[in-house]
Design a protein around this motif. Structure first.
Motif, PDB file in Angstrom:
ATOM      1  N   LEU A 162       0.849  -1.186   0.000  1.00  0.00           N
ATOM      2  CA  LEU A 162       0.000   0.000   0.000  1.00  0.00           C
ATOM      3  C   LEU A 162       0.883   1.233   0.000  1.00  0.00           C
ATOM      4  O   LEU A 162       1.675   1.448   0.905  1.00  0.00           O
ATOM      5  CB  LEU A 162      -0.918  -0.012   1.222  1.00  0.00           C
TER       6      LEU A 162
ATOM      7  N   THR B 170      -1.163   7.715   0.013  1.00  0.00           N
ATOM      8  CA  THR B 170      -2.273   8.290  -0.726  1.00  0.00           C
ATOM      9  C   THR B 170      -3.000   9.304   0.132  1.00  0.00           C
ATOM     10  O   THR B 170      -3.124   9.149   1.327  1.00  0.00           O
ATOM     11  CB  THR B 170      -3.266   7.201  -1.177  1.00  0.00           C
ATOM     12  N   ARG B 171      -3.442  10.360  -0.515  1.00  0.00           N
ATOM     13  CA  ARG B 171      -4.273  11.362   0.146  1.00  0.00           C
ATOM     14  C   ARG B 171      -5.532  11.645  -0.684  1.00  0.00           C
ATOM     15  O   ARG B 171      -6.172  12.661  -0.535  1.00  0.00           O
ATOM     16  CB  ARG B 171      -3.479  12.666   0.350  1.00  0.00           C
TER      17      ARG B 171
ATOM     18  N   HIS C  95     -11.168   7.935  -1.132  1.00  0.00           N
ATOM     19  CA  HIS C  95     -11.166   6.473  -1.165  1.00  0.00           C
ATOM     20  C   HIS C  95     -11.961   5.991  -2.378  1.00  0.00           C
ATOM     21  O   HIS C  95     -13.062   6.465  -2.662  1.00  0.00           O
ATOM     22  CB  HIS C  95     -11.811   5.937   0.114  1.00  0.00           C
TER      23      HIS C  95
ATOM     24  N   ALA D 236      -5.097  -2.602  10.298  1.00  0.00           N
ATOM     25  CA  ALA D 236      -5.457  -1.801   9.131  1.00  0.00           C
ATOM     26  C   ALA D 236      -5.419  -0.308   9.461  1.00  0.00           C
ATOM     27  O   ALA D 236      -5.040   0.513   8.615  1.00  0.00           O
ATOM     28  CB  ALA D 236      -6.844  -2.199   8.629  1.00  0.00           C
ATOM     29  N   ALA D 237      -5.816   0.053  10.682  1.00  0.00           N
ATOM     30  CA  ALA D 237      -5.800   1.466  11.076  1.00  0.00           C
ATOM     31  C   ALA D 237      -4.370   2.002  11.124  1.00  0.00           C
ATOM     32  O   ALA D 237      -4.101   3.123  10.683  1.00  0.00           O
ATOM     33  CB  ALA D 237      -6.475   1.641  12.437  1.00  0.00           C
TER      34      ALA D 237
ATOM     35  N   VAL E 179      -1.777   0.832   9.427  1.00  0.00           N
ATOM     36  CA  VAL E 179      -1.278   0.896   8.056  1.00  0.00           C
ATOM     37  C   VAL E 179      -1.822   2.137   7.355  1.00  0.00           C
ATOM     38  O   VAL E 179      -1.094   2.839   6.631  1.00  0.00           O
ATOM     39  CB  VAL E 179      -1.658  -0.382   7.294  1.00  0.00           C
ATOM     40  N   GLU E 180      -3.106   2.434   7.554  1.00  0.00           N
ATOM     41  CA  GLU E 180      -3.702   3.620   6.938  1.00  0.00           C
ATOM     42  C   GLU E 180      -3.052   4.885   7.484  1.00  0.00           C
ATOM     43  O   GLU E 180      -2.817   5.851   6.733  1.00  0.00           O
ATOM     44  CB  GLU E 180      -5.211   3.634   7.184  1.00  0.00           C
ATOM     45  N   GLU E 181      -2.757   4.912   8.765  1.00  0.00           N
ATOM     46  CA  GLU E 181      -2.077   6.062   9.364  1.00  0.00           C
ATOM     47  C   GLU E 181      -0.685   6.242   8.754  1.00  0.00           C
ATOM     48  O   GLU E 181      -0.253   7.367   8.472  1.00  0.00           O
ATOM     49  CB  GLU E 181      -1.963   5.878  10.877  1.00  0.00           C
TER      50      GLU E 181
ATOM     51  N   ARG F 240       0.261   5.269   5.762  1.00  0.00           N
ATOM     52  CA  ARG F 240       0.077   5.741   4.380  1.00  0.00           C
ATOM     53  C   ARG F 240      -0.226   7.230   4.354  1.00  0.00           C
ATOM     54  O   ARG F 240       0.310   7.965   3.524  1.00  0.00           O
ATOM     55  CB  ARG F 240      -1.066   4.978   3.712  1.00  0.00           C
ATOM     56  N   ASN F 241      -1.080   7.676   5.252  1.00  0.00           N
ATOM     57  CA  ASN F 241      -1.402   9.099   5.303  1.00  0.00           C
ATOM     58  C   ASN F 241      -0.194   9.950   5.667  1.00  0.00           C
ATOM     59  O   ASN F 241      -0.123  11.132   5.318  1.00  0.00           O
ATOM     60  CB  ASN F 241      -2.525   9.345   6.308  1.00  0.00           C
TER      61      ASN F 241
ATOM     62  N   LEU G   7       0.069  -4.336   4.962  1.00  0.00           N
ATOM     63  CA  LEU G   7      -0.846  -4.889   5.955  1.00  0.00           C
ATOM     64  C   LEU G   7      -0.597  -6.384   6.033  1.00  0.00           C
ATOM     65  O   LEU G   7      -0.994  -7.146   5.155  1.00  0.00           O
ATOM     66  CB  LEU G   7      -2.292  -4.595   5.575  1.00  0.00           C
TER      67      LEU G   7
END
Length: 333
Positions: free
Chosen positions: A7, A10-11, A14, A161-162, A164-166, A168-169, A176
């Motif tokens: 991953l 990305t910004r 979704h 997942a949270a 990993v998303e953090e 990425r941001n 993940l």
């Protein structure tokens, strides 16, 4: 077992939210055409000769906007034909644009992901893998960035997942997955990595991650954090070059703060990246061999590391630097 995807940062909006918005617009167009048809139902003729029902109106709307057009329901009055030409036809065009746009967006997103992963695989090397993006992991990453590591040279692995998303941001490439698994570490290109930072919540998990990383790359530098001091030797035997006992270190700082709070403030300066004091290590220079380490610009030597053993400034060996020694200095940011 399925290997998780890589991953990338990305910004953007979704993709699922964008697709849901398109589906909502498409349904709205379908309902609009059906209501227009139902309102002017007396201007339409059904093949069986009966009057149009509401179900017939939705049926006509669906086959019309999708350009299926069976011809069993047709406009016969001038008003119905005008509505078909100036309302239904533009609605059909918009519906098709939404349909094609959604399909292209899905294909483009998959292509972009595949292209980004292919390019990343070709260029990634000398990077740092952070296994665990919790409080300790984020602190390790902040220190790496403060010391000059580029954002693109950090790869985060986490089972959350949270988290990993953090990551990425924050601009990091993230995976993940479970870092104890060989395919996950291979996906992170551990064979080409310079360092692996292990900051898992459990000591047994940290040991497995260290063992797996060392098996895949015998030369990579592995640093790990453990909660209990009794497990530190397991990490070292597994291949970790440095093991930090997080719970014990925090306890020592708390105890020291009750008696020497200003000393703890100095330690906090050393621990917080980007501000206050910092530690710097360098190779001993030729002009220092045989004598004590010399201060540099804004740097004060405090210790020497010789063959893996630390020599403090109050030791006689400190005043006789040897070739191959590493000088540890303290300075300001």
């Amino acid at each position: 077992m399925r290997v998780p995807p890589i991953l990338f940062p990305t910004r953007q909006l979704h993709p699922l939210r964008s697709i849901a918005r398109r589906i909502g617009l498409s349904v709205g167009i379908l309902v609009l055409v059906a209501m227009v048809t139902w309102t002017g139902r007396h201007g339409y003729r059904d093949a069986d000769g009966g009057p149009l029902s509401l179900l017939d109106a939705f049926y006509y709307a669906s086959v019309t906007v999708t350009t299926t057009g069976y011809g069993d329901i047709t406009p016969i009055s001038p008003t119905a034909r005008a509505v078909t030409a100036f309302v239904v036809t533009p609605a059909r065009v918009v519906f098709l644009i939404l349909l094609v746009g959604t399909t292209l967006e899905l294909l483009t997103e998959r292509f972009r992901q595949a292209l980004a992963e292919s390019r990343w695989r070709k260029r990634v090397r000398g990077h740092t893998i952070v296994a665990g993006y919790g409080t300790k992991g984020r602190g390790a990453v902040d220190t790496l960035l403060a010391s000059g590591t580029l954002v693109e040279d950090v790869v985060v692995i986490d089972v959350s997942a949270a988290a990993v998303e953090e990551a990425r941001n924050a601009g990091f490439t993230a995976i993940l997955g479970d870092a104890t698994r060989t395919p996950v570490l291979q996906l992170a290109r551990v064979e080409q990595a310079d360092a692996v930072v292990v900051t898992c919540h459990r000591d047994d998990t940290a040991t497995l991650v260290t063992l797996t990383a060392r098996e895949l790359n015998g030369d990579v530098t592995i640093v790990a954090a453990v909660r209990e001091a009794e497990n530190a030797h397991l990490l070292r035997q597994s291949g970790a070059a440095t093991v930090i006992v997080s719970a014990e270190a925090a306890g020592r700082l708390l105890g020291l703060a009750t008696d020497q709070p200003r000393a703890v403030a100095v330690l906090e300066d050393l621990l917080i990246a980007g501000q206050g004091l910092r530690l710097v290590e360098r190779a001993a220079r030729e002009d220092e061999v045989g004598g004590p380490p010399l201060p540099g610009e804004g740097l004060l030597p405090i210790a020497v590391v010789r063959e893996g053993a630390r020599i403090s400034f109050d030791s006689p060996a400190y005043r006789r630097v040897q070739a191959g020694d590493v000088v540890i200095s303290i300075g300001s940011e």
